[in-house]
Design a protein around this motif. Structure first.
Motif, PDB file in Angstrom:
ATOM      1  N   GLU A 115      29.179  21.791 -66.747  1.00 60.62           N
ATOM      2  CA  GLU A 115      28.526  21.787 -68.049  1.00 60.62           C
ATOM      3  C   GLU A 115      28.529  23.233 -68.561  1.00 60.62           C
ATOM      4  N   ARG A 116      28.569  23.392 -69.874  1.00 63.63           N
ATOM      5  CA  ARG A 116      28.512  24.737 -70.426  1.00 63.63           C
ATOM      6  C   ARG A 116      27.143  25.357 -70.145  1.00 63.63           C
ATOM      7  N   VAL A 117      27.149  26.588 -69.695  1.00 57.70           N
ATOM      8  CA  VAL A 117      25.893  27.307 -69.470  1.00 57.70           C
ATOM      9  C   VAL A 117      25.362  27.754 -70.821  1.00 57.70           C
ATOM     10  N   ARG A 118      24.192  27.274 -71.177  1.00 61.85           N
ATOM     11  CA  ARG A 118      23.653  27.538 -72.505  1.00 61.85           C
ATOM     12  C   ARG A 118      22.756  28.759 -72.542  1.00 61.85           C
ATOM     13  N   GLU A 119      22.053  29.027 -71.480  1.00 63.24           N
ATOM     14  CA  GLU A 119      21.045  30.074 -71.547  1.00 63.24           C
ATOM     15  C   GLU A 119      20.771  30.644 -70.158  1.00 63.24           C
ATOM     16  N   ILE A 120      20.723  31.959 -70.088  1.00 63.05           N
ATOM     17  CA  ILE A 120      20.297  32.659 -68.886  1.00 63.05           C
ATOM     18  C   ILE A 120      19.221  33.639 -69.314  1.00 63.05           C
ATOM     19  N   VAL A 121      18.061  33.529 -68.724  1.00 60.88           N
ATOM     20  CA  VAL A 121      16.930  34.366 -69.126  1.00 60.88           C
ATOM     21  C   VAL A 121      16.499  35.217 -67.944  1.00 60.88           C
ATOM     22  N   GLY A 122      16.457  36.531 -68.134  1.00 60.83           N
ATOM     23  CA  GLY A 122      16.028  37.439 -67.087  1.00 60.83           C
ATOM     24  C   GLY A 122      14.538  37.689 -67.132  1.00 60.83           C
ATOM     25  N   GLY A 123      14.070  38.327 -66.093  1.00 55.14           N
ATOM     26  CA  GLY A 123      12.649  38.671 -66.017  1.00 55.14           C
ATOM     27  C   GLY A 123      12.418  40.111 -66.413  1.00 55.14           C
ATOM     28  N   ARG A 124      11.425  40.727 -65.795  1.00 57.59           N
ATOM     29  CA  ARG A 124      11.124  42.117 -66.082  1.00 57.59           C
ATOM     30  C   ARG A 124      12.256  43.011 -65.591  1.00 57.59           C
ATOM     31  N   ILE A 125      12.262  44.259 -66.054  1.00 57.89           N
ATOM     32  CA  ILE A 125      13.276  45.208 -65.617  1.00 57.89           C
ATOM     33  C   ILE A 125      13.232  45.306 -64.097  1.00 57.89           C
ATOM     34  N   GLY A 126      14.401  45.220 -63.479  1.00 54.70           N
ATOM     35  CA  GLY A 126      14.459  45.265 -62.030  1.00 54.70           C
ATOM     36  C   GLY A 126      14.462  43.896 -61.380  1.00 54.70           C
ATOM     37  N   TYR A 127      14.241  42.855 -62.188  1.00 53.23           N
ATOM     38  CA  TYR A 127      14.246  41.500 -61.660  1.00 53.23           C
ATOM     39  C   TYR A 127      15.482  40.764 -62.181  1.00 53.23           C
ATOM     40  N   GLY A 128      15.819  39.680 -61.524  1.00 54.17           N
ATOM     41  CA  GLY A 128      16.992  38.926 -61.919  1.00 54.17           C
ATOM     42  C   GLY A 128      16.668  37.774 -62.836  1.00 54.17           C
ATOM     43  N   VAL A 129      17.571  36.784 -62.811  1.00 55.21           N
ATOM     44  CA  VAL A 129      17.445  35.626 -63.687  1.00 55.21           C
ATOM     45  C   VAL A 129      16.320  34.712 -63.201  1.00 55.21           C
ATOM     46  N   LYS A 130      15.441  34.340 -64.132  1.00 57.42           N
ATOM     47  CA  LYS A 130      14.345  33.427 -63.814  1.00 57.42           C
ATOM     48  C   LYS A 130      14.604  32.019 -64.336  1.00 57.42           C
ATOM     49  N   ILE A 131      15.434  31.893 -65.364  1.00 55.34           N
ATOM     50  CA  ILE A 131      15.706  30.596 -65.985  1.00 55.34           C
ATOM     51  C   ILE A 131      17.208  30.459 -66.197  1.00 55.34           C
ATOM     52  N   TRP A 132      17.748  29.314 -65.809  1.00 50.40           N
ATOM     53  CA  TRP A 132      19.168  29.040 -65.993  1.00 50.40           C
ATOM     54  C   TRP A 132      19.290  27.635 -66.568  1.00 50.40           C
ATOM     55  N   ARG A 133      19.868  27.537 -67.769  1.00 51.24           N
ATOM     56  CA  ARG A 133      19.891  26.266 -68.497  1.00 51.24           C
ATOM     57  C   ARG A 133      21.328  25.842 -68.784  1.00 51.24           C
ATOM     58  N   LEU A 134      21.584  24.537 -68.647  1.00 51.90           N
ATOM     59  CA  LEU A 134      22.894  23.974 -68.952  1.00 51.90           C
ATOM     60  C   LEU A 134      22.891  23.302 -70.323  1.00 51.90           C
ATOM     61  N   SER A 135      24.090  23.043 -70.830  1.00 49.91           N
ATOM     62  CA  SER A 135      24.208  22.491 -72.182  1.00 49.91           C
ATOM     63  C   SER A 135      23.693  21.059 -72.285  1.00 49.91           C
ATOM     64  N   ASN A 136      23.550  20.357 -71.151  1.00 46.68           N
ATOM     65  CA  ASN A 136      23.019  18.986 -71.209  1.00 46.68           C
ATOM     66  C   ASN A 136      21.491  18.948 -71.216  1.00 46.68           C
ATOM     67  N   GLY A 137      20.868  20.132 -71.275  1.00 45.80           N
ATOM     68  CA  GLY A 137      19.417  20.206 -71.348  1.00 45.80           C
ATOM     69  C   GLY A 137      18.728  20.435 -70.017  1.00 45.80           C
ATOM     70  N   SER A 138      19.465  20.344 -68.919  1.00 41.37           N
ATOM     71  CA  SER A 138      18.871  20.587 -67.604  1.00 41.37           C
ATOM     72  C   SER A 138      18.620  22.075 -67.404  1.00 41.37           C
ATOM     73  N   VAL A 139      17.567  22.374 -66.649  1.00 40.91           N
ATOM     74  CA  VAL A 139      17.191  23.771 -66.452  1.00 40.91           C
ATOM     75  C   VAL A 139      16.582  23.947 -65.070  1.00 40.91           C
TER      76      VAL A 139
END
Length: 223
Positions: A80-104
């Motif tokens: 599925e197309r990756v729709r959204e990647i959301v990072g956290g505070r500086i120094g932290y990695g990705v906290k949210i990873w969302r696909l185009s079908n709405g799954s997260v």
């Protein structure tokens, strides 16, 4: 898949509440994350919550070295197309990873996560978490409309009475928690097909030589 991993996957497709007590390094976190990714891709709008005792460890589980790494190795036609990647505070990695079908999938420490309704909650190394009751109170109601919860951990020998141990013991005895039925799975050191009696004897000798007892052996590699 190793035989024991295959057995666990079959259980995960049938049971809502699963407590897995395991030895170290038998690929069970990888197995559970692969199952979570399958849900995200095949069951659109799946909401996955990944919890660990520290936020950095939860974030690692959805990193390019874990669930996103599994995804990257899939054939292109399956993705599925990756729709959204959301990072956290500086120094932290990705906290949210969302696909185009709405799954997260979202990463949390065990002290957070009560603001969502989850399709699946994964609590990794749950017996090592200091706030097990807080996680259960916060997240168990979020999956009670048909969602699923997987508690996954090796044992913490310093704490004989924990919520994880209580859930696991009662599950193995077939006790109900109100209307809830937990299924308990035990995965010993030899669930890894490459481990032999000779390998186990070597671990035992090393641990006794280092600590003077077998306590650490039974904690890390239970039989």
């Amino acid at each position: 898949l190793w035989p024991k991993q295959r057995d666990v996957v079959k259980t995960l497709t049938k049971e809502r509440l699963v407590a897995i007590l395991k030895a170290r390094q038998i690929g069970m976190t990888w197995t559970v994350l692969s199952y979570a990714l399958w849900l995200m891709m095949m069951k659109p709008i799946a909401e996955i919550g990944v919890f660990s005792r520290r936020e950095t460890e939860a974030i690692y589980m959805i990193s390019k070295e874990r669930i996103r790494g599994i995804y990257s190795r899939l054939p292109d036609w399956m993705k599925e197309r990756v729709r959204e990647i959301v990072g956290g505070r500086i120094g932290y990695g990705v906290k949210i990873w969302r696909l185009s079908n709405g799954s997260v999938v979202r990463a949390f420490p065990t002290s957070a996560g009560d603001s969502y309704t989850f399709s699946l909650v994964i609590a990794d190394e749950f017996d090592l978490a200091p706030d097990q009751n807080n996680l259960m109170r916060a997240t168990k109601p979020t999956i009670d409309n048909g969602g699923q919860m997987i508690l996954l951990s090796r044992v913490d020998k310093k704490k004989p009475q924990t919520e994880f141990k209580q859930i696991y013991r009662n599950a193995k005895m077939g006790k109900l928690f109100g209307v809830d039925k937990w299924v308990g799975i035990f995965l010993p050191w030899k669930a890894h097909p490459g481990r032999t009696a000779k390998w186990y004897a070597a671990q035992k000798a090393e641990i006794i030589g280092r600590t003077g007892s077998t306590d650490d052996l039974y904690e890390q590699y239970p039989a």
